[in-house]
Design a protein around this motif. Structure first.
Motif, PDB file in Angstrom:
ATOM      1  N   ILE A 129       0.875  -1.169   0.000  1.00 22.24           N
ATOM      2  CA  ILE A 129       0.000   0.000   0.000  1.00 22.24           C
ATOM      3  C   ILE A 129       0.917   1.225   0.000  1.00 22.24           C
ATOM      4  N   TYR A 131       1.768   5.240  -0.422  1.00 21.87           N
ATOM      5  CA  TYR A 131       1.034   6.490  -0.203  1.00 21.87           C
ATOM      6  C   TYR A 131       2.003   7.671  -0.203  1.00 21.87           C
ATOM      7  N   PHE A 159      -9.975   1.647   6.577  1.00 13.87           N
ATOM      8  CA  PHE A 159      -8.919   2.622   6.322  1.00 13.87           C
ATOM      9  C   PHE A 159      -7.791   2.467   7.339  1.00 13.87           C
ATOM     10  N   ILE A 180      -5.741   6.588   4.801  1.00 11.44           N
ATOM     11  CA  ILE A 180      -5.347   5.893   3.583  1.00 11.44           C
ATOM     12  C   ILE A 180      -6.224   4.652   3.428  1.00 11.44           C
ATOM     13  N   PRO A 181      -6.756   4.364   2.236  1.00 11.22           N
ATOM     14  CA  PRO A 181      -7.513   3.117   2.052  1.00 11.22           C
ATOM     15  C   PRO A 181      -6.633   1.902   2.346  1.00 11.22           C
ATOM     16  N   GLY A 185      -2.085  -0.687  -3.624  1.00 11.94           N
ATOM     17  CA  GLY A 185      -2.127   0.293  -4.697  1.00 11.94           C
ATOM     18  C   GLY A 185      -1.375   1.547  -4.298  1.00 11.94           C
ATOM     19  N   LYS A 186      -1.547   2.601  -5.081  1.00 13.27           N
ATOM     20  CA  LYS A 186      -0.905   3.883  -4.814  1.00 13.27           C
ATOM     21  C   LYS A 186      -1.972   4.888  -4.417  1.00 13.27           C
ATOM     22  N   HIS A 187      -1.754   5.573  -3.291  1.00 13.30           N
ATOM     23  CA  HIS A 187      -2.785   6.441  -2.739  1.00 13.30           C
ATOM     24  C   HIS A 187      -2.218   7.790  -2.319  1.00 13.30           C
ATOM     25  N   LYS A 188      -3.062   8.791  -2.428  1.00 15.23           N
ATOM     26  CA  LYS A 188      -2.779  10.098  -1.850  1.00 15.23           C
ATOM     27  C   LYS A 188      -3.505  10.161  -0.519  1.00 15.23           C
ATOM     28  N   ALA A 189      -2.734  10.279   0.564  1.00 10.67           N
ATOM     29  CA  ALA A 189      -3.339  10.290   1.894  1.00 10.67           C
ATOM     30  C   ALA A 189      -4.215  11.529   2.076  1.00 10.67           C
ATOM     31  N   GLU A 190      -5.185  11.412   2.978  1.00  6.99           N
ATOM     32  CA  GLU A 190      -6.073  12.529   3.306  1.00  6.99           C
ATOM     33  C   GLU A 190      -5.784  12.983   4.736  1.00  6.99           C
TER      34      GLU A 190
END
Length: 284
Positions: A129, A131, A159, A180-181, A185-190
């Motif tokens: 994962i 991010y 999450f 982060i979900p 995969g590739k994620h943009k953290a919130e």
């Protein structure tokens, strides 16, 4: 004779109380685990433990008496700086390779592992994962913006939540929570919360975090203090009450996990001739 023995033990007892404060030591961790950095409880009987940078790409299972029960090498993974461990209700583990002391990393990753108690052999698969932080655009930023190191991680409702360890200079005393979900995969953290801790860079920088099994209590750990969040709504963790507890401990506490909804287990690194212990603490 008994009085003389008591007098002889008093200095050691005083040092122990000063070092451990409100914590109750319950076990010595195995000598090979000098740098425990993340931990999750297993059925109230054991813990899974990881170590940080410079140590093997492995997870370790230790019972509450400090006996090493099992270890797995994590495949498709590298211990760049493993700083946190989390678990979901299905038993999957999440190894947070999120240490970032120099704030320059662009390869931050959380490894998702299947429930290790269902695995055989001595190796375990992992998925990645990846991010990035939504508010970082320089690698590294200026020192006043060194807020992209992290040592806290917990799971909630599909999450993962990363809790930052403030390294700004001058020190700002903030803990930031990023969402982060929990899927490869590739994620943009919130960014979901910014919490003001306090102004002591050692005692106010977050080294661990966990959410209780019932989801009602969140805790942050530092070197000697505990933040307890309750009555929050959803993932607005600042919407409820926040209590700061002085553990009166003088040890390098790096990992924390809920044993049950009111009982915490904590561990520290070996440092200055002490530590490498497992502790219990009960919330009021």
């Amino acid at each position: 004779m008994r009085f003389s023995l008591l007098l002889a033990l008093l200095p050691s007892l005083f040092i122990m109380c000063a070092q451990y404060g409100q914590l109750t030591p319950i076990a010595d961790l195995p000598k090979r685990l000098n740098e425990s950095s993340g931990m999750v409880a297993v059925n109230g009987e054991a813990v899974w433990i990881i170590e940080d940078s410079g140590n093997p790409d492995k997870i370790f299972k230790v019972d509450l008496q400090g006996k090493l029960l099992k270890e797995f090498k994590v495949k498709n993974a590298r211990n760049h700086d493993w700083e946190a461990l989390a678990q979901d209700p299905e038993g999957n583990l999440y190894v947070g390779d999120i240490g970032n002391n120099e704030n320059h990393r662009q390869d931050l990753v959380i490894y998702k592992l299947p429930d290790p108690d269902k695995e055989k052999g001595d190796k375990i698969d992992s998925e990645k994962i990846h991010y990035r932080y939504p508010d970082q655009d320089k690698y590294p930023p200026k020192r006043k913006d060194f807020r992209y190191n992290a040592e806290g991680l917990f799971y909630k409702d599909g999450f993962l939540y990363v809790v930052s360890k403030d390294m700004t200079r001058p020190y700002q005393g903030e803990a930031r929570i990023y969402k982060i979900p929990a899927v490869p995969g590739k994620h943009k953290a919130e960014l979901v919360s910014v919490i003001n801790t306090c102004d002591d860079s050692r005692r106010c920088s977050i080294t661990g975090a966990d959410l209780s099994p019932d989801g009602k209590t969140l805790v942050f750990l530092s070197y000697g203090q505990l933040w307890v969040f309750k009555d929050f709504k959803g993932d607005d963790f600042t919407s409820g009450t926040i209590d700061l507890i002085d553990l009166r401990a003088n040890t390098q506490l790096e990992a924390i996990t809920f044993l049950d909804n009111n009982t915490l287990l904590l561990s520290d690194e070996w440092s200055g001739g002490g530590g490498r212990n497992l502790y219990r603490y009960t919330l009021n």
